[in-house]
Enzyme design. Structure first.
Site, PDB file in Angstrom:
ATOM      1  CE  LYS A  53      -3.850 -31.057  29.980  1.00 26.01           C
ATOM      2  NZ  LYS A  53      -2.986 -29.784  30.405  1.00 26.01           N
TER       3      LYS A  53
ATOM      4  CB  SER B 218      -1.910 -28.446  27.060  1.00 26.05           C
ATOM      5  OG  SER B 218      -1.693 -28.335  28.369  1.00 26.05           O
TER       6      SER B 218
ATOM      7  CB  SER C 207      -2.495 -25.497  29.734  1.00 26.49           C
ATOM      8  OG  SER C 207      -1.522 -25.861  28.905  1.00 26.49           O
TER       9      SER C 207
HETATM   10  N1  GLN Z   1       1.528 -23.499  26.072  1.00 24.97           N
HETATM   11  C1  GLN Z   1       2.574 -23.837  27.126  1.00 24.97           C
HETATM   12  C2  GLN Z   1       3.500 -24.634  26.705  1.00 24.97           C
HETATM   13  O1  GLN Z   1       3.258 -25.297  25.513  1.00 24.97           O
HETATM   14  C3  GLN Z   1       1.735 -23.995  28.336  1.00 24.97           C
HETATM   15  C4  GLN Z   1       1.406 -25.336  28.538  1.00 24.97           C
HETATM   16  C5  GLN Z   1       0.809 -25.629  29.996  1.00 24.97           C
HETATM   17  O2  GLN Z   1       0.378 -24.813  30.770  1.00 24.97           O
HETATM   18  N2  GLN Z   1       0.679 -27.008  30.251  1.00 24.97           N
HETATM   19  O3  GLN Z   1       4.445 -25.077  27.537  1.00 24.97           O
END
Ligand code: GLN
Length: 492
Positions: A80, A155, A179
């Site tokens: 990532k 994400s 994420s």
């Molecule tokens: N979807 C969650 C957010 O927008 C989690 C994101 C993540 O785990 N990096 O914060």
């Protein structure tokens, strides 16, 4: 028929050691798949095919010297783009870091590189890992290989899609609120978020430091155990890293679930808004655990309902502080201004996307004098209640289970106009980030819409072993082998 790039890392490692295949052949298979699909999926922000070929040749040379080579040698990996890679652009999905080429490696990559990994590229993600659909990437969204009209989750959507589509055999992502597990669920792969501090975050571009975890995307639970073993273990460069040295997480994997006490978070299955196809697939998996010998009963996490609200104060608060460093002075993109203040403002105004700005503003507000106690302080108290919920539940149970995400992959654009609906995607994953406890998502079937459903298994702090053991037993029993329709007839 499955190609090399569709096999598990475990199987490829075996074939490499008996010289049935070479690392170069495996890398070429993954790179051909990338050639065939990346344009449509938009998985990678920076593909690294030349490096992959070079590392594959080096892995072959090492394997030629004898079988005592670390497991990741010769296995195609994707990272990532929030994980820094020396000499390779690391954008975090943001315009503000678009030109940023880090001078150092994050620890997980340093360890995998030393073990002979083959990096195929840096994957697309929501900007600074803020999002649940990949639509917040400054470079355009990733598409889900199961259905190109749907999101891969976020994400870490690029990492999930890369593994689901055979462009990488395994990948790393990060899980701050879900994420890793949510995109794993939406893309039909295995996503593991270990205990907070288990994997070093040195070199991770920070979002919310008390919540950020590095996690793995793999095709099987065994591969998750292998990859975790290669990157876990204390790192003096990360003050939050757990003291224990690395261990072999494949040990005990075959132990089965007989006698394990499994708590079902029934409230999650009863929640309004859960897709019936998700509920049915999750119920089916619970029945299997019971048939395999686990004792199953209802578990309660009474404060989990408030976890989402607490998260959306704590994570923005921490992000507002972490992202203060992007001021145009030291990193990446800079807009010109008459003086330094104007330069800062223009850089941040043009460099950050809407969601990042929303979080910085929310976080700054929640931390400001007069509001701190009411918002940030209150959220921290809720976090403590959630931690206690887990502690109490784990007095009665060895594991807790439920869905990973309330729905299967949703359509691109479906939730972009409604941040609150988007935030709800993480309602089942956020609690384990607040508590720092390990959790995994494994595919447990397809919903009637033809899309994969994720089953979540949550464990006690530090107890990845039991999570992996149960996930492995269930995975073997489920025999989930569906592949994205896109791959039928795909070249390579
Ligand atoms: N979807 C969650 C957010 O927008 C989690 C994101 C993540 O785990 N990096 O914060």
């Amino acid at each position: 028929m499955a190609e090399l790039c569709d096999l598990s890392a475990d199987e490829l490692a075996r074939r490499l050691r008996v010289k049935e295949v070479s690392a170069v052949e495996i890398a070429e298979s993954a790179l051909r798949r990338m050639e065939a699909l990346d344009e449509r999926l938009h998985t990678f922000l920076t593909p690294t095919p030349d490096l992959a070929r070079e590392q594959a040749r080096a892995a072959d040379a090492r394997l030629g010297e004898g079988p005592e080579v670390p497991a990741p040698a010769g296995i195609p990996l994707a990272l990532k783009d929030v994980l820094t890679t020396r000499g390779i652009r690391s954008t975090a999905g943001s315009k503000i870091l678009e030109p940023y080429v880090p001078p150092y490696d994050c620890t997980p990559w340093a360890r995998l590189k030393a073990a002979g990994s083959v990096l195929v590229g840096k994957t697309n993600c929501d900007e600074f890992a803020m999002g649940s659909s990949n639509e917040n990437s400054a470079f355009g969204p990733v598409r889900n290989p199961w259905n190109l009209e749907t999101v891969p989750g976020g994400s870490s959507g690029g990492s999930a899609a890369a593994v689901a589509s055979g462009q990488a055999v395994w990948a790393l992502g990060t899980d701050t609120g879900g994420s890793v597990r949510q995109p794993a669920a939406l893309c039909g792969v295995v996503g593991l978020k270990p205990t907070y501090g288990r994997i070093s975050r040195y070199g991770l571009i920070a979002f919310a430091s008390s919540l950020d975890h590095v996690g793995t995307f793999t095709r099987s639970v065994r591969d998750a155990a292998i990859l975790l073993s290669a990157i876990a273990g204390n790192d003096p460069l990360d003050a939050t890293s757990l003291p224990e040295p690395a261990r072999d997480y494949t040990e005990g994997l075959e132990g089965g679930v007989r006698g394990l006490r499994v708590g079902v978070v029934e409230d999650w299955l009863r929640m309004e808004g859960i897709q019936p196809g998700v509920r049915d697939a999750v119920r089916g998996a619970i029945d299997r655990l019971q048939r395999l010998g686990a004792s199953v009963d209802e578990a309660k996490l009474p404060h989990a309902d408030y976890a989402l609200s607490a998260y959306y104060l704590i994570a923005p608060a921490e992000c507002s502080s972490n992202l203060a460093r992007y001021d145009g002075v030291r990193y990446g993109f800079r807009a010109e201004g008459r003086d330094v203040v104007e330069m800062n403002m223009k850089t941040r105004g043009a460099g950050f996307g809407d969601e990042v700005k929303r979080r910085i503003m929310l976080g700054t507000y929640a931390l400001s004098a007069g509001y701190y106690e009411a918002y940030y302080g209150q959220a921290q108290k809720v976090r403590t209640l959630v931690i206690r919920d887990y502690e109490q539940a784990f007095e009665r149970f060895d594991l807790l289970v439920g869905p990973t995400s309330p729905t299967t992959a949703f359509r691109l654009g479906e939730k972009t106009g409604d941040p609150l609906a988007m935030y709800l995607s993480d309602v089942f994953t956020i609690p384990s980030d607040l508590s720092g406890t390990p959790a995994i998502s494994i595919p447990c079937g397809l919903a009637p819409d033809g899309l994969p459903v994720g089953f979540q298994i949550m464990g006690k702090l530090m107890d990845e072993a039991t999570v992996l053991r149960a996930a492995h037993a269930l995975e073997q029993d489920l025999g989930f082998s569906s592949r994205p329709p896109l791959l039928e007839g795909a070249s390579a």
